[in-house]
Design a protein around this motif. Structure first.
Motif, PDB file in Angstrom:
ATOM      1  N   PHE A 135       0.853  -1.192   0.000  1.00  0.00           N
ATOM      2  CA  PHE A 135       0.000   0.000   0.000  1.00  0.00           C
ATOM      3  C   PHE A 135       0.889   1.243   0.000  1.00  0.00           C
ATOM      4  N   PRO A 136       1.595   1.512  -1.106  1.00  0.00           N
ATOM      5  CA  PRO A 136       2.570   2.599  -1.129  1.00  0.00           C
ATOM      6  C   PRO A 136       1.959   3.993  -0.949  1.00  0.00           C
ATOM      7  N   LYS A 137       0.671   4.139  -1.196  1.00  0.00           N
ATOM      8  CA  LYS A 137       0.040   5.457  -1.058  1.00  0.00           C
ATOM      9  C   LYS A 137      -0.457   5.724   0.355  1.00  0.00           C
TER      10      LYS A 137
ATOM     11  N   HIS B  92       1.514   3.518  15.432  1.00  0.00           N
ATOM     12  CA  HIS B  92       2.253   3.093  14.247  1.00  0.00           C
ATOM     13  C   HIS B  92       1.860   1.662  13.908  1.00  0.00           C
ATOM     14  N   TRP B  93       1.900   1.354  12.595  1.00  0.00           N
ATOM     15  CA  TRP B  93       1.559   0.016  12.121  1.00  0.00           C
ATOM     16  C   TRP B  93       2.446  -0.331  10.943  1.00  0.00           C
ATOM     17  N   TRP B  94       3.126  -1.483  11.042  1.00  0.00           N
ATOM     18  CA  TRP B  94       3.860  -2.072   9.923  1.00  0.00           C
ATOM     19  C   TRP B  94       3.030  -3.242   9.429  1.00  0.00           C
ATOM     20  N   LYS B  95       2.852  -3.375   8.120  1.00  0.00           N
ATOM     21  CA  LYS B  95       2.058  -4.466   7.558  1.00  0.00           C
ATOM     22  C   LYS B  95       2.854  -5.218   6.507  1.00  0.00           C
ATOM     23  N   ASP B  96       2.773  -6.531   6.576  1.00  0.00           N
ATOM     24  CA  ASP B  96       3.316  -7.413   5.538  1.00  0.00           C
ATOM     25  C   ASP B  96       2.176  -8.294   5.068  1.00  0.00           C
ATOM     26  N   TRP B  97       2.090  -8.498   3.739  1.00  0.00           N
ATOM     27  CA  TRP B  97       0.934  -9.158   3.156  1.00  0.00           C
ATOM     28  C   TRP B  97       1.408 -10.059   2.027  1.00  0.00           C
ATOM     29  N   ASP B  98       0.895 -11.260   1.989  1.00  0.00           N
ATOM     30  CA  ASP B  98       1.218 -12.205   0.923  1.00  0.00           C
ATOM     31  C   ASP B  98       0.399 -11.846  -0.320  1.00  0.00           C
ATOM     32  N   LYS B  99       0.675 -10.672  -0.841  1.00  0.00           N
ATOM     33  CA  LYS B  99      -0.087 -10.106  -1.956  1.00  0.00           C
ATOM     34  C   LYS B  99       0.031 -10.938  -3.229  1.00  0.00           C
TER      35      LYS B  99
END
Length: 182
Positions: A75-77, A157-164
């Motif tokens: 989610f770069p935006k 703060h939130w860091w997210k990693d996703w198996d996109k």
């Protein structure tokens, strides 16, 4: 040493107000950690609800002032938890049945909450990046690491990693030529 317990959807609802099962959860947490878990799970329930996620306004009450969000590859935006809700609402317009199936693990420690979850959805809504509805279904995992503001009790703060890639391949949104996805 604390052990891990499993919470059914009903047990999670009674304890945290969210009806999603937790596969692995510490058997002992503090009252502050329980409140932090409730904040994070409430945010996730709204953000993954095709009916409740209306973007920023849906989650603003759970976010600290000037909160931040990082998930550059997915989610770069989005640069805040509110911005994530906005961007995720766009994904849900294509996956109108998108939902969290279960929290695989929820692990609080002080003002940190880490979680990994499994989600599922079908491309039966609007187009995604110009791709018309494929009717395909997908199941994938994602993880989030949250910092809760100690003064407000809200997401700082939130860091997210996703198996996109796994999700996109199952939905027919990408067909990688140089990689094998099983």
């Amino acid at each position: 040493m604390a052990t891990s317990i499993k919470l059914s959807a009903d047990e999670t609802k009674n304890r945290f107000g969210v009806s999603i099962a937790i596969e692995n959860f510490p058997s002992e947490i503090t009252a502050v950690e329980a409140k932090n878990v409730q904040t994070v799970l409430s945010y996730m329930e709204i953000a993954y609800s095709p009916t409740d996620n209306k973007g920023t306004e849906s989650v603003k009450h759970l976010c600290a002032p000037n909160d931040t969000f990082e998930a550059v590859s997915t989610f770069p935006k989005a640069h805040s938890a509110e911005g994530y809700a906005d961007e995720h609402a766009k994904v849900m317009s294509a996956l109108s049945d998108l939902r969290i199936v279960r929290f695989d693990i929820v692990s609080p420690k002080g003002n940190f909450v880490s979680l990994r979850y499994t989600a599922r959805g079908s491309h039966n809504g609007g187009p995604h990046n110009g791709i018309p509805a494929t009717g395909n279904s997908a199941e994938w995992t994602a993880a989030g690491n949250f910092v809760i503001d100690e003064e407000t009790g809200k997401i700082k703060h939130w860091w997210k990693d996703w198996d996109k890639m796994r999700m996109w391949k199952q939905l027919g949104w990408v067909k990688p030529q140089d990689a094998e996805f099983l």
